[in-house]
Design an enzyme around this catalytic site. Structure first.
Site, PDB file in Angstrom:
ATOM      1  N   GLU A 271      96.973 128.224  10.301  1.00 42.66           N
ATOM      2  CA  GLU A 271      97.942 128.723   9.336  1.00 42.66           C
ATOM      3  C   GLU A 271      98.180 127.614   8.314  1.00 42.66           C
ATOM      4  O   GLU A 271      97.979 126.434   8.606  1.00 42.66           O
ATOM      5  CB  GLU A 271      99.273 129.069  10.002  1.00 42.66           C
ATOM      6  CG  GLU A 271      99.258 130.292  10.891  1.00 42.66           C
ATOM      7  CD  GLU A 271     100.649 130.587  11.421  1.00 42.66           C
ATOM      8  OE1 GLU A 271     101.259 131.565  10.948  1.00 42.66           O
ATOM      9  OE2 GLU A 271     101.110 129.843  12.300  1.00 42.66           O
TER      10      GLU A 271
ATOM     11  N   GLU B 184     100.298 134.684  21.532  1.00 37.12           N
ATOM     12  CA  GLU B 184      99.719 134.583  20.182  1.00 37.12           C
ATOM     13  C   GLU B 184      99.042 133.224  20.049  1.00 37.12           C
ATOM     14  O   GLU B 184      99.609 132.188  20.426  1.00 37.12           O
ATOM     15  CB  GLU B 184     100.802 134.730  19.123  1.00 37.12           C
ATOM     16  CG  GLU B 184     100.293 134.557  17.693  1.00 37.12           C
ATOM     17  CD  GLU B 184     101.396 134.673  16.649  1.00 37.12           C
ATOM     18  OE1 GLU B 184     101.310 134.000  15.607  1.00 37.12           O
ATOM     19  OE2 GLU B 184     102.367 135.434  16.891  1.00 37.12           O
TER      20      GLU B 184
END
Length: 541
Positions: free
Chosen positions: A434, A429
């Site tokens: 974020e 990932e």
């Protein structure tokens, strides 16, 4: 004889006319009146009946008034400190109870002046830590500069804040100003040298450079140069020679503070008391705050490290895939599909993902992913290019503005295309961006893979105070040997890649806004709706 008489008469007329002309152009000055009735008061910080000489911080605020005065200047130990309003603050750092003599000069029309001498007894018990003095001076060899390559290296906020919450400059944003080529040298004898063109000339030589600051204070304290300021009321390049002043360290209310004399400044000229609180510091960097003449808190990050060029020089320049979101309506079904449903998604998230245009819609040239309160629940959208566009290596650039509400968890990320067969974290990932729901001034980048996943994946964060008010470019540079993360083309996180890692196969793109969960945190009880707005997504190879 007749001819001589005529010549004489003509000369007489010319002389008279010239005299009359001079009288008509005679300049008249207003009445010059020297200032009178000078009064100077001294407010010693922390003084009370039990401590008449202050609390030991050595801070004194002087206030001067006089009839017919236009401005004031304070003189202490031969150093001038301009105070147009008559109010200024000194930090006296000599240990013990000391008597200080200040000469206050009030200036009136035509430059005439009057003066008054005041003495004040001040207690100073603060002894600056040796490591702080060493950090600042390094035996008078330390050269400080604005850390222009970092996000939020300059900004502004309310006077009570310790971070520039209203505006924070992006890396290199003020390169057109005179800020980035200035340098500051703190000497161990208490003097400081201001070099106004250090990056283009040897810092030990006096050179003519320019500085950046607010027009009002600069006009009053440095002189009006008759140049139009920018729309923000700032001189972007005010011409100023190198100069010297005096610096002192105190700690009012326990807050380490640098006080500068002789109109000293660090980074951005704001006037005011020329005091800089040291909000955070390390051996190589410090975040400083000063309250300017406008009553606002201005922030600057200084570093003594050499300039590091963090600019992303991409190896990938061929645009191979993009969505610029210029067609209103539902997102392009040839480029995006959806993850649907609820269940927490492994992170205790609170939202249900839908494919409704209530939660994901293209309008006005951007994709809007909207998280909404639906009674006691929440809905949102998670778009992905899985099965539609998958790739290995390249540069991903996403221009986005993030939601501001507490509890929102926006993400721009990628999963290995073999996710459905090998599962997570074996698929790998890549979190390009974020943001926590509890901190809207910071963004994160992280990698997840076997042995390094969940809260243990290698991660880095960087401050970005304007993430929710301005669009920024969030970029991934991905190759077989290295993975870089950048914001506005400034790299802040770099990790090696090799054949043992899962980052050498196809990945797909994901865009979403979660609610709550492990990174979102508590949701604002008044939350109704917020969104991540995306201007474009581009892939280069």
């Amino acid at each position: 004889m007749m001819k001589i008489t005529k010549i004489f008469n003509l000369l007489f007329v010319l002389v008279v006319a010239n005299l009359l002309g001079c009288q008509e152009n005679e300049y008249k000055f207003g009445e010059i009146i020297p200032p009178t009735n000078i009064n100077v008061s001294a407010d010693i910080f922390g003084a009370d009946d039990a401590n008449p000489n202050g609390d030991g911080s050595g801070v004194v605020t002087f206030s001067a008034t006089a009839d017919n005065a236009l401005s004031y200047t304070y003189y202490f130990e031969g150093v001038a400190k301009a105070a147009p309003s008559g109010i200024t603050t000194f930090n006296f750092s000599d240990l013990g109870l000391q008597t200080y003599t200040i000469n206050v000069v009030a200036v009136g029309t035509g430059g005439v002046s009057s003066s008054k001498i005041i003495t004040v007894d001040v207690l100073s018990t603060y002894a600056a830590p040796a490591e702080l003095i060493t950090m600042l001076t390094n035996d008078s060899s330390q050269i400080w500069r604005v850390k222009s390559e970092d996000p939020a290296h300059f900004g502004v906020g309310p006077a009570e804040e310790t971070y520039p919450i209203w505006y924070a400059a992006a890396p290199g944003e003020k390169s057109i100003t005179g800020m980035y080529d200035d340098a500051y040298i703190f000497n161990v004898d208490g003097t400081i040298k201001y070099v106004t063109n250090s990056l283009n000339d040897d810092v030990v030589e006096d050179v003519t450079g320019t500085i950046f600051g607010q027009k009002g204070p600069m006009d009053q304290e440095l002189g009006d140069i008759g140049v139009t300021a920018n729309p923000g009321g700032e001189y972007e390049n005010y011409p100023l020679d190198d100069f010297e002043g005096v610096w002192a360290l105190t700690a009012p209310s326990g807050q380490e503070t640098i006080t500068l004399s002789n109109n000293g400044f660090l980074g951005f000229y704001t006037g005011g008391n020329h005091q800089y609180q040291i909000i955070t510091r390390s051996a190589t960097e410090m975040l400083l705050k000063t309250v300017g003449a406008d009553g606002l808190a201005w922030f600057v990050v200084l570093t003594n490290e050499s300039i590091v060029d963090n600019t992303l020089n991409s190896a990938y320049t061929n645009l191979v895939w993009e969505d610029d979101f210029n067609t209103d309506g539902a997102p392009d079904a040839t480029k995006w599909t959806y993850d649907l449903g609820a269940g927490g998604w492994g992170n205790q998230e609170l939202q249900t993902y839908t494919n409704s245009t209530d939660n994901a819609i293209v309008e006005g040239g951007s994709l809007k992913i909207k998280a909404k309160a639906d009674g006691s629940a929440y809905s949102s959208a998670r778009l992905k290019s899985q099965g539609l566009y998958e790739f290995t290596y390249g540069r991903v650039e996403v221009r986005a503005k993030l939601p501001a509400s507490a509890g929102t968890w926006p993400a721009i990320w990628m999963l290995g295309a073999n996710f459905s067969t090998v599962g997570w974290p074996a698929s790998g990932e890549i979190d390009i961006m974020e943001q926590k729901g509890t901190d809207k001034n910071t963004v994160l980048s992280t990698l997840h893979y076997p042995g390094n996943f969940g809260g243990g994946g290698p991660s880095s964060s960087t401050q970005l105070a304007t993430s929710t008010t301005q669009f920024h470019n969030y970029t991934l540079e991905w190759s077989a040997t290295e993975i870089k993360f950048a914001i506005d083309d400034q790299v802040y996180h770099t990790l090696p890649n090799d054949s043992t890692l899962p980052f050498n196969e196809d990945f797909f793109l994901i865009l979403n806004v979660a609610m709550g969960g492990t990174l979102g945190g508590p949701v604002d009880s008044a939350f109704t709706e917020d969104m991540m707005e995306i201007d474009y997504v581009k892939v280069f190879q």
